[in-house]
Design a protein around this motif. Structure first.
Motif, mmCIF file in Angstrom:
data_model
loop_
_atom_site.group_PDB
_atom_site.id
_atom_site.type_symbol
_atom_site.label_atom_id
_atom_site.label_comp_id
_atom_site.label_asym_id
_atom_site.label_seq_id
_atom_site.Cartn_x
_atom_site.Cartn_y
_atom_site.Cartn_z
ATOM 1 N N GLU A 150 0.703 -1.070 -0.063
ATOM 2 C CA GLU A 150 0.105 0.112 -0.056
ATOM 3 C C GLU A 150 0.946 1.338 0.260
ATOM 4 O O GLU A 150 0.434 2.060 -0.692
ATOM 5 C CB GLU A 150 -0.912 -0.085 1.350
ATOM 6 C CG GLU A 150 -1.840 0.980 1.384
ATOM 7 C CD GLU A 150 -3.070 1.012 2.309
ATOM 8 O OE1 GLU A 150 -4.124 1.688 2.309
ATOM 9 O OE2 GLU A 150 -2.678 0.556 3.200
ATOM 10 N N SER A 151 2.095 1.273 0.760
ATOM 11 C CA SER A 151 2.967 2.347 0.956
ATOM 12 C C SER A 151 3.516 2.742 -0.430
ATOM 13 O O SER A 151 3.730 3.681 -1.090
ATOM 14 C CB SER A 151 4.011 2.141 1.762
ATOM 15 O OG SER A 151 3.330 2.215 3.025
ATOM 16 N N ILE A 152 3.871 1.761 -1.464
ATOM 17 C CA ILE A 152 4.419 1.592 -2.698
ATOM 18 C C ILE A 152 3.366 2.269 -3.701
ATOM 19 O O ILE A 152 3.705 3.343 -4.279
ATOM 20 C CB ILE A 152 4.830 0.516 -3.237
ATOM 21 C CG1 ILE A 152 6.188 -0.209 -2.411
ATOM 22 C CG2 ILE A 152 5.223 0.429 -4.534
ATOM 23 C CD1 ILE A 152 6.429 -1.576 -2.698
ATOM 24 N N TRP A 153 2.157 1.885 -3.625
ATOM 25 C CA TRP A 153 0.787 2.473 -4.088
ATOM 26 C C TRP A 153 0.837 3.819 -4.066
ATOM 27 O O TRP A 153 0.525 4.826 -4.852
ATOM 28 C CB TRP A 153 -0.263 1.546 -3.891
ATOM 29 C CG TRP A 153 -1.680 2.239 -4.490
ATOM 30 C CD1 TRP A 153 -2.180 2.300 -5.860
ATOM 31 C CD2 TRP A 153 -2.358 3.051 -3.686
ATOM 32 N NE1 TRP A 153 -3.018 3.009 -6.021
ATOM 33 C CE2 TRP A 153 -3.413 3.695 -4.688
ATOM 34 C CE3 TRP A 153 -2.668 3.435 -2.456
ATOM 35 C CZ2 TRP A 153 -4.480 4.415 -4.321
ATOM 36 C CZ3 TRP A 153 -3.746 4.276 -2.048
ATOM 37 C CH2 TRP A 153 -4.793 4.604 -3.148
ATOM 38 N N TRP A 154 0.771 4.356 -2.648
ATOM 39 C CA TRP A 154 0.618 5.749 -2.181
ATOM 40 C C TRP A 154 1.896 6.438 -3.036
ATOM 41 O O TRP A 154 1.648 7.564 -3.371
ATOM 42 C CB TRP A 154 0.832 5.863 -0.719
ATOM 43 C CG TRP A 154 -0.552 6.001 -0.255
ATOM 44 C CD1 TRP A 154 -0.936 5.136 0.866
ATOM 45 C CD2 TRP A 154 -1.646 6.566 -0.437
ATOM 46 N NE1 TRP A 154 -2.322 5.213 1.153
ATOM 47 C CE2 TRP A 154 -2.733 6.202 0.718
ATOM 48 C CE3 TRP A 154 -1.893 7.672 -1.284
ATOM 49 C CZ2 TRP A 154 -3.879 6.964 0.348
ATOM 50 C CZ3 TRP A 154 -3.348 8.055 -1.211
ATOM 51 C CH2 TRP A 154 -4.176 7.597 -0.445
ATOM 52 N N LEU A 155 3.061 5.854 -2.981
ATOM 53 C CA LEU A 155 4.260 6.833 -3.735
ATOM 54 C C LEU A 155 4.035 6.945 -5.024
ATOM 55 O O LEU A 155 4.389 7.682 -5.827
ATOM 56 C CB LEU A 155 5.595 6.071 -3.280
ATOM 57 C CG LEU A 155 5.972 5.985 -1.958
ATOM 58 C CD1 LEU A 155 7.144 5.054 -1.548
ATOM 59 C CD2 LEU A 155 6.185 7.603 -1.350
ATOM 60 N N SER A 156 3.569 5.744 -5.783
ATOM 61 C CA SER A 156 3.318 5.534 -6.988
ATOM 62 C C SER A 156 1.982 7.079 -7.212
ATOM 63 O O SER A 156 2.406 7.772 -8.288
ATOM 64 C CB SER A 156 2.881 4.353 -7.737
ATOM 65 O OG SER A 156 2.388 4.534 -9.120
ATOM 66 N N SER A 157 1.123 6.933 -6.635
ATOM 67 C CA SER A 157 -0.066 8.109 -6.607
ATOM 68 C C SER A 157 0.545 9.413 -6.393
ATOM 69 O O SER A 157 0.338 10.343 -7.222
ATOM 70 C CB SER A 157 -1.037 7.773 -5.856
ATOM 71 O OG SER A 157 -1.535 6.419 -6.202
ATOM 72 N N LEU A 158 1.375 9.616 -5.462
ATOM 73 C CA LEU A 158 1.909 10.804 -5.171
ATOM 74 C C LEU A 158 2.873 11.268 -6.249
ATOM 75 O O LEU A 158 2.865 12.491 -6.495
ATOM 76 C CB LEU A 158 2.763 10.751 -3.916
ATOM 77 C CG LEU A 158 1.735 10.724 -2.665
ATOM 78 C CD1 LEU A 158 2.566 10.608 -1.462
ATOM 79 C CD2 LEU A 158 1.057 12.183 -2.352
ATOM 80 N N ALA A 159 3.771 10.276 -6.689
ATOM 81 C CA ALA A 159 4.648 10.564 -7.874
ATOM 82 C C ALA A 159 3.739 10.960 -9.216
ATOM 83 O O ALA A 159 3.935 12.196 -9.808
ATOM 84 C CB ALA A 159 5.387 9.526 -8.486
ATOM 85 N N ASP A 160 2.912 10.482 -9.424
ATOM 86 C CA ASP A 160 1.807 10.832 -10.546
ATOM 87 C C ASP A 160 1.182 12.195 -10.448
ATOM 88 O O ASP A 160 1.125 13.106 -11.237
ATOM 89 C CB ASP A 160 0.758 9.837 -10.878
ATOM 90 C CG ASP A 160 -0.460 10.148 -11.870
ATOM 91 O OD1 ASP A 160 0.061 10.224 -13.014
ATOM 92 O OD2 ASP A 160 -1.367 10.328 -11.612
ATOM 93 N N ALA A 161 0.885 12.728 -9.328
ATOM 94 C CA ALA A 161 0.134 13.757 -8.754
ATOM 95 C C ALA A 161 1.012 15.263 -8.836
ATOM 96 O O ALA A 161 0.469 16.068 -9.038
ATOM 97 C CB ALA A 161 -0.374 13.680 -7.444
ATOM 98 N N ASN A 162 2.362 14.784 -8.930
ATOM 99 C CA ASN A 162 3.255 15.726 -8.794
ATOM 100 C C ASN A 162 4.124 15.634 -10.178
ATOM 101 O O ASN A 162 5.239 16.098 -10.356
ATOM 102 C CB ASN A 162 4.367 15.719 -7.750
ATOM 103 C CG ASN A 162 3.694 16.069 -6.482
ATOM 104 O OD1 ASN A 162 3.438 17.106 -6.170
ATOM 105 N ND2 ASN A 162 2.952 14.937 -5.635
#
Length: 103
Positions: free
Chosen positions: A71-83
């Motif tokens: 889940e943490s990896i998923w969040w990091l991927s999502s945050l990278a995309d958002a930025n």
């Protein structure tokens, strides 16, 4: 799984969660709220590692260490995309810099 597949699947899941947030709160979570959610999960990773090592009580079994790491990896991927960060490029550059540093 390849990084680009991770990023694409993460984007779809995050978009679906944004729709749930709109239904619940009238708006999707901000990037800052996403970052706070990631930090919460990262903290839980720490607690679960401590529990696995026997230095933290293990009363709550509602999620596992492997689930929270994923889940943490998923969040990091999502945050990278958002930025607007290309995760593949960011990881490649980071690993290259660490390898060069340690040579």
């Amino acid at each position: 799984m390849e990084i680009n597949e991770l990023a694409a699947r993460s984007q779809k899941i995050r978009a679906a969660y944004h729709q749930l947030e709109i239904k619940q709160d009238g708006q999707p979570w901000s990037t800052e709220q996403d970052a706070l959610a990631f930090l919460t999960d990262a903290g839980l990773v720490g607690r679960l590692v401590m529990a696995q090592q026997g230095s933290w009580p293990t009363a709550d079994k509602s999620f596992s260490l492997d689930y929270k790491i994923a889940e943490s990896i998923w969040w990091l991927s999502s945050l990278a995309d958002a930025n607007n960060i290309d995760l593949d490029t960011a990881l490649t550059d980071f690993l290259k810099s660490r390898e060069q540093h340690l040579e």
